[in-house]
Design an enzyme around this catalytic site. Structure first.
Site, PDB file in Angstrom:
ATOM      1  N   ASP A 116       0.862  -1.182   0.000  1.00 18.03           N
ATOM      2  CA  ASP A 116       0.000   0.000   0.000  1.00 18.03           C
ATOM      3  C   ASP A 116       0.902   1.236   0.000  1.00 18.03           C
ATOM      4  O   ASP A 116       2.130   1.145   0.153  1.00 18.03           O
ATOM      5  CB  ASP A 116      -0.988  -0.003   1.175  1.00 18.03           C
ATOM      6  CG  ASP A 116      -2.213   0.886   0.866  1.00 18.03           C
ATOM      7  OD1 ASP A 116      -2.153   1.684  -0.101  1.00 18.03           O
ATOM      8  OD2 ASP A 116      -3.226   0.790   1.581  1.00 18.03           O
TER       9      ASP A 116
HETATM   10  C1  NOJ Z   1      -4.083   3.952  -0.103  1.00 20.18           C
HETATM   11  C2  NOJ Z   1      -5.253   3.033   0.090  1.00 20.18           C
HETATM   12  O1  NOJ Z   1      -5.165   2.388   1.340  1.00 20.18           O
HETATM   13  C3  NOJ Z   1      -5.385   1.986  -0.993  1.00 20.18           C
HETATM   14  O2  NOJ Z   1      -6.558   1.279  -0.798  1.00 20.18           O
HETATM   15  C4  NOJ Z   1      -5.345   2.633  -2.340  1.00 20.18           C
HETATM   16  O3  NOJ Z   1      -5.493   1.653  -3.346  1.00 20.18           O
HETATM   17  C5  NOJ Z   1      -4.034   3.377  -2.494  1.00 20.18           C
HETATM   18  N1  NOJ Z   1      -3.923   4.395  -1.462  1.00 20.18           N
HETATM   19  C6  NOJ Z   1      -3.895   4.039  -3.873  1.00 20.18           C
HETATM   20  O4  NOJ Z   1      -4.796   5.053  -4.004  1.00 20.18           O
END
Ligand code: NOJ
Length: 743
Positions: free
Chosen positions: A289
């Site tokens: 993430d």
């Molecule tokens: C953080 C989020 O937790 C995740 O779900 C997301 O896909 C990414 N950012 C990219 O936007």
């Protein structure tokens, strides 16, 4: 006849053998190409493939001076967040540099958060799950994939399949509720919808299961917080949807921000290597993430950027979303002997394989004329309307609904979410356009009988102290025959980084309802929300409540269809509504305890100030008709381990309109080597019944449905007595009993 059958079987087997040998041959061709490429790559180019950087918001200067040169030198394998008007053109431009100007011509893979639609915005995932309609949810994912791929995306960071049992957590809106079985089915449906039957089909997207793992179990529902759970809870509750997504063929998986029991998920070899790869045979790649590899320093798990990178890759995290410092430190770690280049090769191999499998090497560009043709089509919008209607849950109805159009002279529409487009879109709707949304006010106006007067007053904001709008709202209520109050949460109060410490109706909305109620005009509440709210007061004080969640662009038509009875609500809750926040976490599949709650006995598991039961249980939802459950039958009362039995029941529509009923199958293992929940959902079916019609439902109770992780964490069936329910929700229904014997 017999020989004909045998012949056709032979033909089928021969065909299957040819297909599987063809796909094996294809796989080995891909392996060869990938190995050839890796042999030619420098260490820096390999690390470049592991890097995913944000492109969202980059200006022209950054594009020219930083992004394009980086692509040209092979310093990046993926971008996320390509958005805006000319995405297909920009994608092709960047791809051209990657394919034609970088040394090895490796295409980029572009990722985006296509969570519940791209341009055609469907209801939020939590809402979709309340439809219990897997086919429709899959269709919505396929539409989203078609629109997003035409806009230049290759890969969606979805489905989000974190089980959530704490409504304070803002991301509860993004998942499919509290139950691992139901969420697993949605996980598979979404993967199939996004990826389609042919991974190379340009209208499909690679799916990404996220967030691995147990992100929904953050302490106190506080975003990004610590997770400390038993191995049993991890395996029973949080992992099943991921296993289902892997089995459905998901090509990628994203790590979670949280730590689990002391190890941050992006550096956890138990999760990423032992479980995902070794036990489940996952063949895709893992992306971290956002910045979560680097954040292992803040967790106190990595010493510096280099250490975070080593820990991430070694654990099995192949692509780093951002974590630029960690990526940049990686080559030196190899040179210093802290990491074998073989580990990097394996990570790159997995990434390149997926790029081949989705056809990026053969077809790196998108047709820039396609988006206009496939976006926001009539068919897409019709699916958005149907999915919205099926996701609504009728929580209460004293007979006010459905409204009889011809009997209303004046209808009052009151509330901050009535004439509102933005909040209909829900969280994660960045690629959507609120102008596409039809407000609930407009939806009602379009469907009301000619001659009926529609009055509107906002009353107040979603979340402010101002009562300036109250006077007008009361005036509207006084002269109306009926009032529809559209209240709840804005989209902004949900999603990532939007945990709440109370889950009441925000601002002064409750006071507004109190004043409108005092006018004596009957009120139907349409509740717009991304999480369960504590609405005991509403339950006690208004005659009708319909939870419509954040319904997407077809909010207005879908709500109006339902209020006026052109659509009979059939949704059932996939998440428990507590009476008060103090009951949280509250979920249906809890344990019995040694002192199960009992009204007559003080020393049992309950509260002294509130009933122990929820306001609305999992699986609950009303209809404009009534369904009667009768005639529960089990074809056997005793089976041996490994055998199955069949449970049947009759469901009758005893009301006077047609309707759909979600019939649920629950089991309880009454005694086992470890304690089992009071009920577990094991199946369901959605039935359409005309007035007076009866249908018999039938469920097969298989070994799989009876299995659980025993005291040695072995997945199996233990002999003993079981209860079974065929039920309209998780707390009632027809009950039966059977025994499983050892032999
Ligand atoms: C953080 C989020 O937790 C995740 O779900 C997301 O896909 C990414 N950012 C990219 O936007």
């Amino acid at each position: 006849m017999k020989s004909k059958n045998i012949l056709s079987l032979v033909v089928i087997f021969a065909a299957l053998a040819i297909i599987s040998s063809q796909s094996l041959a294809k796989d080995s061709q891909i392996d060869k190409k990938v190995n050839d490429l890796i042999a030619k790559m420098t260490l820096e180019e390999k690390v470049g493939q592991m890097a995913q950087y944000t492109i969202h918001g980059a200006n022209d200067i950054e594009l020219e001076n930083q992004i394009k040169p980086l692509v040209k030198k092979g310093g990046v394998g993926s971008f996320l967040g390509l958005a805006g008007k000319n995405t297909p053109e920009l994608r092709n431009e960047l791809q051209k540099i990657a394919v034609e100007q970088s040394r090895l011509g490796i295409p980029l893979i572009l990722g985006y958060d296509v969570i519940h639609g791209y341009r055609t915005m469907f209801p939020i995932p939590l809402a979709q799950s309340c439809s219990w309609n897997l086919d429709l949810a899959q269709k919505a994912a396929a539409i989203a994939a078609k629109e997003a791929s035409a806009a230049g995306q290759d890969w969606t960071f979805a489905p989000m399949i974190d089980i959530a049992r704490d409504p304070r957590w803002g991301r509860i809106a993004e998942g499919f509720g509290e139950d691992p079985y139901l969420c697993s089915l949605f996980a598979a449906a979404k993967v199939k919808g996004f990826q389609g039957d042919d991974l190379k089909d340009p209208s499909s997207l690679a799916a990404c299961l996220k967030h691995f793992a147990a992100y929904g179990a953050v302490q106190a529902g506080r975003e990004y917080h610590t997770v400390d759970i038993s191995k049993r809870t991890l395996w029973e509750t949080y992992l099943p949807p991921f296993k289902a997504g892997v089995d459905a063929g998901a090509l990628t998986l994203m790590t979670a921000f949280n730590e689990i029991n002391g190890i941050p998920a992006s550096g956890d070899p138990y999760l990423l290597n032992d479980i995902l790869r070794d036990q489940w045979g996952f063949e895709g790649f893992v992306v971290s993430d956002y910045n979560s590899v680097f954040q292992m320093i803040s967790h106190g798990y990595a010493e510096d950027a280099g250490d975070s990178a080593v820990k991430g890759v070694t654990a099995g995290c192949e692509m780093f979303m951002e974590s630029k410092a960690s990526i940049e430190a990686l080559p030196q770690q190899v040179k210093d002997g802290k990491l074998s280049e073989k580990v990097i090769d394996e990570a790159v191999r997995r990434i390149l394989k997926i790029k081949y499998r989705i056809g990026l090497f053969e077809n790196p560009y998108v047709d820039t004329t396609l988006a206009d043709k496939v976006t926001l089509t009539k068919e897409n919008i019709a699916v958005a309307r149907q999915l919205a209607r099926e996701s609504f849950v009728l929580l209460k109805n004293d007979g006010l609904l459905p409204l009889k159009k011809n009997k209303i002279k004046t209808i009052g529409i009151i509330g901050p979410l009535a004439n509102n487009k933005d909040d209909m879109m829900g969280t994660w709707a960045g690629s959507g356009d609120p102008n596409d949304a039809v407000t609930i006010l407009d939806g009602i106006k379009q469907q009301i009988a000619p001659g009926t007067q529609v009055l509107y007053a906002k009353g107040c904001d979603v979340d402010s102290d101002s009562t300036k709008g109250f006077a007008k709202a009361i005036k509207v209520a006084v002269v109306s025959d009926v009032v529809i109050m559209v209240i709840g949460e804005s989209a902004e109060l949900n999603g990532e980084a939007h945990s709440r410490s109370n889950i009441n109706l925000p601002g002064v909305q409750r006071r507004l309802v109190e004043l409108v109620k005092a006018t004596g005009t009957p009120i139907a509440v349409v509740l717009i929300t991304g999480r369960p709210l504590t609405i005991s007061w509403l339950e006690e004080n208004v005659p009708a409540i319909l939870v419509a969640w954040h319904p997407g662009i077809q909010a207005g038509p879908a709500v109006a269809d339902t209020l006026f009875g052109d659509f009979n609500p059939s949704g059932k809750l996939t998440v428990t509504f507590p009476r008060t926040l103090g009951q949280v976490p509250i979920f249906y599949n809890h344990k019995n305890t040694g002192r199960p709650a009992n009204k007559k006995d003080r020393y049992t598991s309950k509260y002294i100030d509130v009933h122990w039961t929820p306001l609305y249980p999992f699986g609950y939802g009303l209809s404009y008709t009534k369904f009667d459950y009768s005639n529960l039958k089990l074809n056997k009362k005793k089976i041996k381990i490994g055998d199955s039995l069949i449970v049947t029941a009759d469901i009758t529509n005893t009301g006077d309109v047609a309707g759909e009923e979600i019939v649920q199958l629950y089991l309880q293992d009454l005694f086992a080597s470890v304690t089992r929940p009071v009920r577990e959902l094991k199946g369901f079916t959605k039935l359409k019944l005309n007035p007076g019609q009866t249908k018999t439902v039938s469920f097969v109770i298989t070994k799989e449905r009876l299995s659980f992780y025993n005291d040695k964490m072995k997945y199996l069936v233990e002999p003993g007595d079981f209860k079974v329910w065929v039920a309209p929700d998780s707390v009632s229904g027809l009950e039966g009993k059977f025994t499983v014997t050892a032999n």
